[in-house]
Design a protein around this motif. Structure first.
Motif, PDB file in Angstrom:
ATOM      1  N   TYR A   1       0.877  -1.154   0.000  1.00 31.32           N
ATOM      2  CA  TYR A   1       0.000   0.000   0.000  1.00 31.32           C
ATOM      3  C   TYR A   1       0.921   1.212   0.000  1.00 31.32           C
TER       4      TYR A   1
ATOM      5  N   LYS B   1      -8.630  15.220  -3.991  1.00 32.73           N
ATOM      6  CA  LYS B   1      -8.281  14.276  -2.925  1.00 32.73           C
ATOM      7  C   LYS B   1      -7.329  15.001  -1.975  1.00 32.73           C
TER       8      LYS B   1
ATOM      9  N   TYR C   1      -9.782  15.347   5.407  1.00 33.92           N
ATOM     10  CA  TYR C   1     -10.647  14.160   5.393  1.00 33.92           C
ATOM     11  C   TYR C   1     -11.627  14.124   6.550  1.00 33.92           C
TER      12      TYR C   1
ATOM     13  N   ASN D   1     -15.061  12.752   5.727  1.00 31.44           N
ATOM     14  CA  ASN D   1     -15.045  11.287   5.594  1.00 31.44           C
ATOM     15  C   ASN D   1     -14.890  10.622   6.957  1.00 31.44           C
TER      16      ASN D   1
ATOM     17  N   SER E   1     -17.498   6.587   2.697  1.00 34.30           N
ATOM     18  CA  SER E   1     -16.471   7.473   3.278  1.00 34.30           C
ATOM     19  C   SER E   1     -15.125   7.321   2.582  1.00 34.30           C
TER      20      SER E   1
ATOM     21  N   GLU F   1     -14.931   4.993  -0.432  1.00 38.85           N
ATOM     22  CA  GLU F   1     -15.142   4.166  -1.627  1.00 38.85           C
ATOM     23  C   GLU F   1     -16.254   4.764  -2.485  1.00 38.85           C
ATOM     24  N   ASN F   2     -16.223   4.425  -3.784  1.00 39.94           N
ATOM     25  CA  ASN F   2     -17.346   4.772  -4.660  1.00 39.94           C
ATOM     26  C   ASN F   2     -18.404   3.677  -4.585  1.00 39.94           C
TER      27      ASN F   2
ATOM     28  N   THR G   1     -10.395   3.001  -9.023  1.00 39.32           N
ATOM     29  CA  THR G   1     -11.022   1.675  -9.063  1.00 39.32           C
ATOM     30  C   THR G   1     -12.368   1.755  -9.772  1.00 39.32           C
TER      31      THR G   1
ATOM     32  N   GLY H   1     -12.748   0.760  -4.209  1.00 40.42           N
ATOM     33  CA  GLY H   1     -11.690   1.664  -3.733  1.00 40.42           C
ATOM     34  C   GLY H   1     -10.364   0.938  -3.742  1.00 40.42           C
TER      35      GLY H   1
ATOM     36  N   ALA I   1      -8.161   0.513  -1.400  1.00 41.54           N
ATOM     37  CA  ALA I   1      -8.000  -0.392  -0.249  1.00 41.54           C
ATOM     38  C   ALA I   1      -9.038  -1.515  -0.326  1.00 41.54           C
TER      39      ALA I   1
END
Ligand SMILES: Cc1ncc(COP(=O)(O)O)c(CNc2cccc(C(=O)O)c2)c1O
Length: 291
Positions: free
Chosen positions: A87, A150, A154, A157, A185, A187-188, A211, A246, A248
Motif C-alpha cells: 500500500y 483528494k 478528510y 469522511n 467514506s 469508496e465509490n 477503481t 476503492g 483499499a
C-alpha cells in the motif's frame, strides 16, 4: 529496515518526521494518493499521478517535482523497500509556514512517500458482504471544497466513519446536498438492477475513483450494461446488488443498507464477476517495479 521518501531523500521510518508548523498537519492543507502494488506492479500509477497533480493544481499547491520524476520516486520507494504487494501513501503538504493559515507563508511543499506491506481487508468480508447505513453528514459541496480534490481535509469522511461505527457497521453512505447517493467514506458506490449497473456521475459530487473507472472499463469490455446515473436511497434499497470500490477495498459487496436486505442478502453475481475481472487486471495494468 523501512525507508520513507521525505522531501528530497530517503530516511529511516523513525527519522520520518514533519514539523509542527507543517500546514498539512495544522490545517489539512495538502493532497494525497492511496495506491496499491500487486506482485511488483503498481496498479494504474499514471492515473493516480494525474489525479494528484490535478488536485494540487486545483488548490494552487506547487509540487516541486515533475510528474515523471515523482512517479519514478514512487517506484524507487517500492523497490528500496523490496516490496511485491504494497500500500503506497503519497502526500504533498503545503509545507512549513507560520501559525497563520495563510499558505503564502509556506516556503515549499512537503513531499512524503510511504510504501508498506499491504494490510488486506478481512477475507470473510468479501464472502459475506458488508452492512452500511446512510448517515446525516453529507458529502461536501463542490462550492465548499470539491469532492474531486483528494485533499488532506478528510474530516468529512472521518465523521462519516464515526457515524458508521456508532451505528455498529463497517461503512456508511453519504448523500449530496440534493439527497442523491454520492459515495461511501472511502469508496465509490455501484448498484445493479435488472442487469443494469449504475454509478453516480461526476456532477453528483464524489471522488473520481481509479477503481471506479477501472470497473467501468472492465464492465464495458465484458459487454455488461453499465451507466453513470443518479440514484437515491430507495434505488439502493430495491437494488438486486450493491457494491463499493476503492484502492483499499477493491470491490466489496454490500448486503444490507439501513436495515434493508439487498437482493438475497449475499454478494451478487455481477459483483463477484467484476471482482474476478478486477483481480485479473491488477497484476497487468500498471507500472512494473522490478524490470
Ligand atoms: C472519498 C473517497 N471516495 C472514493 C475513493 C476510492 O478511490 P480510488 O478507487 O481511487 O481509491 C477514495 C479512496 N479511498 C481511500 C484512499 C486512501 C485510504 C483509504 C483508507 O480507507 O484507508 C481509502 C476516497 O477517499
Amino acid at each position: 529496515e523501512q525507508w520513507i521518501f521525505l522531501n528530497n531523500r530517503f530516511v529511516k521510518k523513525d527519522e520520518a518526521v514533519v514539523s509542527v508548523y507543517d500546514h498539512g498537519f495544522l490545517y489539512g492543507d495538502g493532497v494525497f494518493e492511496g495506491i496499491r502494488m500487486y506482485s511488483g506492479n503498481v496498479f494504474r500509477l499514471d492515473d493516480h499521478m494525474k489525479r494528484l497533480y490535478e488536485s494540487a493544481h486545483s488548490i494552487m499547491l506547487h509540487i516541486p517535482f515533475e510528474k515523471e520524476e515523482l512517479t519514478e520516486l514512487v517506484v524507487e520507494t517500492c523497490r528500496k523497500n523490496q516490496l511485491q504487494d504494497a500500500y503506497i501513501r503519497l502526500v504533498i503538504s503545503r509545507g512549513v509556514g507560520d501559525l497563520g493559515l495563510n499558505p503564502y507563508t509556506c516556503k515549499g511543499a512537503g513531499v512524503i512517500i510511504i510504501a508498506e506491506p499491504l494490510a488486506l481487508f478481512p477475507k470473510q468480508l468479501y464472502e459475506t458482504g458488508i452492512e452500511v447505513v446512510t448517515v446525516p453528514s453529507r458529502r461536501n459541496r463542490a462550492d465548499v471544497l470539491s469532492p474531486k480534490v483528494k485533499s488532506l481535509n478528510y474530516l468529512n469522511n472521518i465523521l462519516v466513519k464515526i457515524e458508521a461505527s456508532l451505528a455498529g457497521v463497517n461503512e456508511a453512505l453519504m448523500l449530496n446536498d440534493q439527497g442523491y447517493v454520492a459515495e461511501a467514506s472511502g469508496e465509490n458506490i455501484f448498484i445493479v438492477k435488472d442487469g443494469i449497473i449504475k454509478t453516480p456521475p461526476g456532477y453528483i459530487g464524489a471522488l473520481e475513483g481509479i477503481t471506479r473507472n477501472a470497473i467501468i472499463e472492465l464492465a464495458k469490455k465484458a459487454q455488461l450494461d453499465i451507466r453513470e446515473d443518479v440514484f437515491t436511497r430507495h434505488d439502493v434499497y430495491t437494488a438486486d446488488e450493491v457494491f463499493l470500490t476503492g484502492t483499499a477495498a477493491e470491490v466489496i459487496a454490500v448486503v444490507k443498507v439501513d436495515g434493508r436486505k439487498i437482493g438475497n442478502g449475499k454478494p451478487g453475481e455481477v459483483t463477484n464477476q467484476l471482482l474476478t475481472l478486477f483481480r485479473e487486471a491488477v497484476s497487468v495494468d500498471g507500472t512494473k517495479v522490478y524490470v
